[in-house]
Design an enzyme around this catalytic site. Structure first.
Site, PDB file in Angstrom:
ATOM      1  N   GLU A 135       1.622 -10.517 -27.675  1.00 31.82           N
ATOM      2  CA  GLU A 135       2.219 -11.437 -28.648  1.00 31.82           C
ATOM      3  C   GLU A 135       1.164 -12.031 -29.576  1.00 31.82           C
ATOM      4  OE1 GLU A 135       4.852 -14.347 -27.028  1.00 31.82           O
ATOM      5  OE2 GLU A 135       6.174 -12.866 -26.120  1.00 31.82           O
ATOM      6  N   GLY A 136       0.249 -11.193 -30.007  1.00 31.96           N
ATOM      7  CA  GLY A 136      -0.855 -11.630 -30.851  1.00 31.96           C
ATOM      8  C   GLY A 136      -2.080 -11.867 -29.996  1.00 31.96           C
TER       9      GLY A 136
END
Length: 822
Positions: free
Chosen positions: A501-502
């Protein structure tokens, strides 16, 4: 003195007006009044006239629009439009997707704490609490993490059936579609508890309730898509995954090379307009078992079948698993945490336009759809998992450190271990508050773009640090894997959370301050929008209003920053009680300092600031720690200001403040424009850096809390699975703590007598026999010591295996086949 008095009055009135953010006309009137008073008090006439002229030279041009607009604002607007960095479509969408909540107050330099206190206390609904007490508790009892991670490399069939039957995959799906319809807070609490028994289980449940087909359908799906897919996703008939990341597009999701060509094709026996997809995805959670694939790709229409644009843009689609030409089912093996994760490949996979999420109307809007939903998913799954692991680690490690003895002393009493326990307790308190704050923001209907990145980055980073300290204290107990080990798999899983998620490095250096500086700043985005207005008169008027609002804002923060630094934040109005008021004043100080640094950096570096990732990361650290500290104070207020929590709160606040000053110091020492950095240092640190890391005395108090039953420890344990049962060795260890403490005086008495005696017995049971005969202990105390020995053995014991048990099934098959061939 008579000569200096008018200039001193000019300075003081200006500083007071800036500090309190008075309007320019009020400042002008107050200045004139002060100068008249100076004259009446005998000030030098010439000096008073000069001071009056100086004030007039500032006030008149700024107060008279006929002078200000053409001669000041218009040239500045022209200069501004030249230096304004161009926003890419990707950046524009990201900025417009999020909402601004409390983080906007932290960027203001003068936080209105009532905004934070007026937020409702996060509380679960009755059905959410019942689900936690019922199905979630039962699922935790059923879970054997060793069976999952070592034997099956997957959830057992019974667990899969249970999570589907009880709609764990449909927590966020509205009740009207057969889901549970939980709030984000309810979702958070479930994931948090599941994470305390198995990160494989928590990720398996978390992903369908995060960014993926269900959430995207709820926001953008057509009526037909919602009516068909949402009930199937809610009850587990469909297992979803979402394919975004590929070999050539990780954090840079907008550069995905996967493409779809609009063309005619066959679908369910009919000739329809659709898309032929070619894609290569990896790291896709639940892909190996998914029946419904959400897919992001760039859509092209070279023949103009649906419009005039050839490059339509990033688009999202739903692809059934059994669609022709899809290669799916193989698995990645993420760090001995074998949740279902794997690649998906497809070449010329045809789907009709009706499979685009939202239908043809949403073709090309995929990036906007993803960004709007990403802040929700990023706020829940990983922060909740980190919170569960950290809280669980704090409570169980405290019990272990009390029970485990070396040199006749609980290991938790050694100062080196106390330091680690203090870090565990303080960071667990911070993670818990931060993760709950992020979930509560979503529950209030916000799209917390900046808080979600803060929560994801800092919860996972702090959880990694907690897991390291947990492993250090447990020693061999933590590194010997097996059914009795409850720490090792969590430690192995933490790097996974750091990357998804990043990636955390990108999140810190690009996203937190990069988004926050524009989205949360009270004036920057307004100035940018004003500069882009088509009507010249409206553009000039709007830009004028926002520009001079920004200038006044900057002066105010410079004064406030210096004043708070000069007084060490000991003077100034602040909320809270006698214990916490000092903390609020410190946050007021650093909020003003952040605003000064942000404005200076944007003014001097302009578009180059986005490439100054170290500076951006450090300013992001300041914003993050301000938000974390606020979340902790809000939690403390919501829980009724419990005095027993004060050591945890104090340790975590001191840690945050020390990190804030460390980040400011590093930013200033490396600021590209050196003369400005010296001036900023005088504004922010007029007496130098004063913050220190939490003291040993405070650390001792935190460690003691973790090693003894008390209300603060119980509050920290809320939401974790500590029920003592066969599959939960940590729960058993925690249940031993009260009995161990009761037995300690008897143990000390017995060991002291044994040491001073001439008894030759070496066996523990024989020594106890002698102790009863000699009258050192009673028969009941003997039973107490026997029980203590059994509890201690269960606490410190580790597993061992036959060599064949540890060999993979594939290796055993190879050996069997080779022997059979021979």
């Amino acid at each position: 003195m008579s000569i200096a008095l008018p200039f001193l009055a000019l300075l003081v009135v200006g500083a007071v007006a800036a500090y309190h953010r008075l309007r320019l006309v009020v400042w002008a009137a107050a200045t004139l009044t002060a100068l008249i008073a100076c004259l009446l008090a005998g000030a030098n006439i010439t000096a008073t006239i000069i001071a009056t002229v100086l004030a007039a030279l500032v006030a008149v041009p700024l107060l008279v629009p006929q002078i200000r607009l053409p001669f000041i604002t218009k040239p500045l607007l022209g200069f501004y439009t030249k230096i304004l960095p161009p926003l890419s479509e990707t950046e524009r969408v990201a900025l417009e997707a999020g909402t601004v909540g409390w983080e906007g107050q932290l960027f203001s330099g003068k936080p209105d704490w009532n905004v934070l206190f007026d937020q409702p206390k996060p509380e679960l609904r009755a059905d959410e609490q019942a689900f936690l007490d019922g199905p979630v508790e039962e699922l935790c009892r059923m879970t054997n993490d060793w069976q999952i991670t070592h034997v099956n490399a997957d959830l057992t069939p019974e667990l899969w059936e249970y999570v589907k039957k009880n709609k764990f995959f449909g927590m966020i799906v509205p009740k009207e579609y057969g889901g549970l319809g939980f709030t984000a807070l309810g979702n958070h609490k479930v994931i948090q508890k599941l994470a305390t028994v198995s990160t494989v289980l928590s990720s398996t449940v978390g992903v369908p309730n995060s960014l993926g087909p269900a959430e995207l359908l709820m926001h953008y799906g057509t009526k037909e898509q919602k009516d068909y897919y949402l009930p199937r996703l809610a009850d587990g008939r469909e297992v979803p995954c979402f394919g975004l990341t590929g070999p050539w597009a990780g954090s840079d999701a907008t550069s995905i090379p996967d493409y779809g060509i609009v063309t005619m094709g066959d679908w369910n026996g009919a000739r329809v307009v659709g898309v032929k997809l070619t894609f290569d995805k990896r790291y896709i959670t639940l892909a190996p078992v998914a029946t419904l694939i959400g897919l992001a790709f760039r859509m092209y229409d070279p023949d103009g079948l649906i419009g005039d644009r050839k490059d339509i843009g990033i688009t999202l689609a739903l692809v059934p698993r059994d669609t022709d030409s899809i290669d799916i089912g193989r698995r990645h093996f993420p760090l001995n945490s074998p949740f279902q994760n794997g690649p998906i490949h497809g070449r010329e996979v045809f789907i009709p336009l009706s499979q685009l999420i939202g239908g043809e109307a949403y073709a090309g809007k995929g990036w906007q759809m993803l960004v709007e939903c990403l802040s929700i998913g990023r706020s829940i799954t990983l922060p909740s998992t980190a919170s569960g692991g950290a809280k669980f680690g704090a409570v169980i490690t405290g019990a272990y450190a009390r029970i485990r003895k070396q040199f006749g002393l609980s290991v938790g009493r050694f100062e080196g271990v106390e330091e680690a326990l203090a870090r565990i307790g303080g960071k667990a308190y911070a993670i818990s508050a931060l993760s709950e704050a992020a979930a509560a923001a979503v529950s209030r209907g916000e799209l917390p773009a900046v808080p979600s990145t803060i929560a994801k980055y800092h919860c996972t980073e702090m959880a990694r640090e907690v897991a390291t300290d947990v492993m250090d204290i447990h020693g061999g107990k933590g590194i010997i894997l097996g059914p009795k080990n409850y720490a090792g798999r969590n430690w192995q899983a933490l790097p996974i959370m750091i990357t998804v998620e990043g990636a955390n490095i990108m999140t810190r250096s690009l996203m937190i301050f990069g988004q926050g500086a524009i989205l949360c700043h009270p004036w920057v985005l307004k100035e940018m929008k004003a500069a882009g207005l088509p009507d010249p008169d409206e553009r000039l008027t709007e830009f004028d209003r926002n520009l001079f609002g920004h200038i006044g804002f900057a002066f105010s923060n410079a004064v406030r920053s210096w004043w708070y630094g000069f007084t060490s934040a000991r003077i100034g109005t602040a909320p809270g009680d006698a214990y916490t008021r000092r903390y609020y004043r410190k946050l007021n100080r650093y909020s003003a300092a952040l605003a000064v640094m942000a404005d200076t950096s944007m003014l001097l570096l302009g578009g180059k600031l986005k490439f100054k990732e170290s500076l951006s990361g450090r300013l992001g650290d300041v914003l993050s720690q301000l938000y974390i500290a606020s979340a902790m104070l809000k939690r403390y207020e919501d829980q009724g200001r419990p005095a027993s929590d004060q050591p945890l709160l104090a340790w975590a606040i001191h840690d945050s403040v020390n990190k804030i000053e460390t980040a400011f110091s590093a930013a200033l020492r490396n600021f590209p424009v050196r003369p400005i950095s010296y001036l900023l240092w005088l504004l922010i640190f007029p007496w130098g850096r004063r913050a220190q890391a939490p003291s040993d005395r405070l650390g001792h108090k935190v460690a003691s809390l973790l090693m003894s039953p008390n209300e603060a420890r119980d509050r920290l344990a809320v939401g974790t699975f500590i029920t003592p049962c066969a599959n939960n060795p940590a729960g058993r260890i925690n249940s031993y703590l009260p009995k161990v403490i009761l037995a300690e005086p008897v143990e000390r008495k017995f060991l002291k007598a044994l040491k001073n005696s001439d008894i030759e017995a070496l066996d523990f049971a024989a020594q106890l026999d002698e102790g009863v005969r000699e009258g050192w202990i009673t028969a009941d105390e003997r039973k107490q010591l026997e029980e203590l020995r059994e509890m201690t053995i269960d606490t410190i014991s580790v597993d061992d295996f036959d060599t064949e048990e540890l060999r993979s099934a594939g290796y055993r098959r190879e050996q069997y086949d080779s022997r059979a061939a021979a």
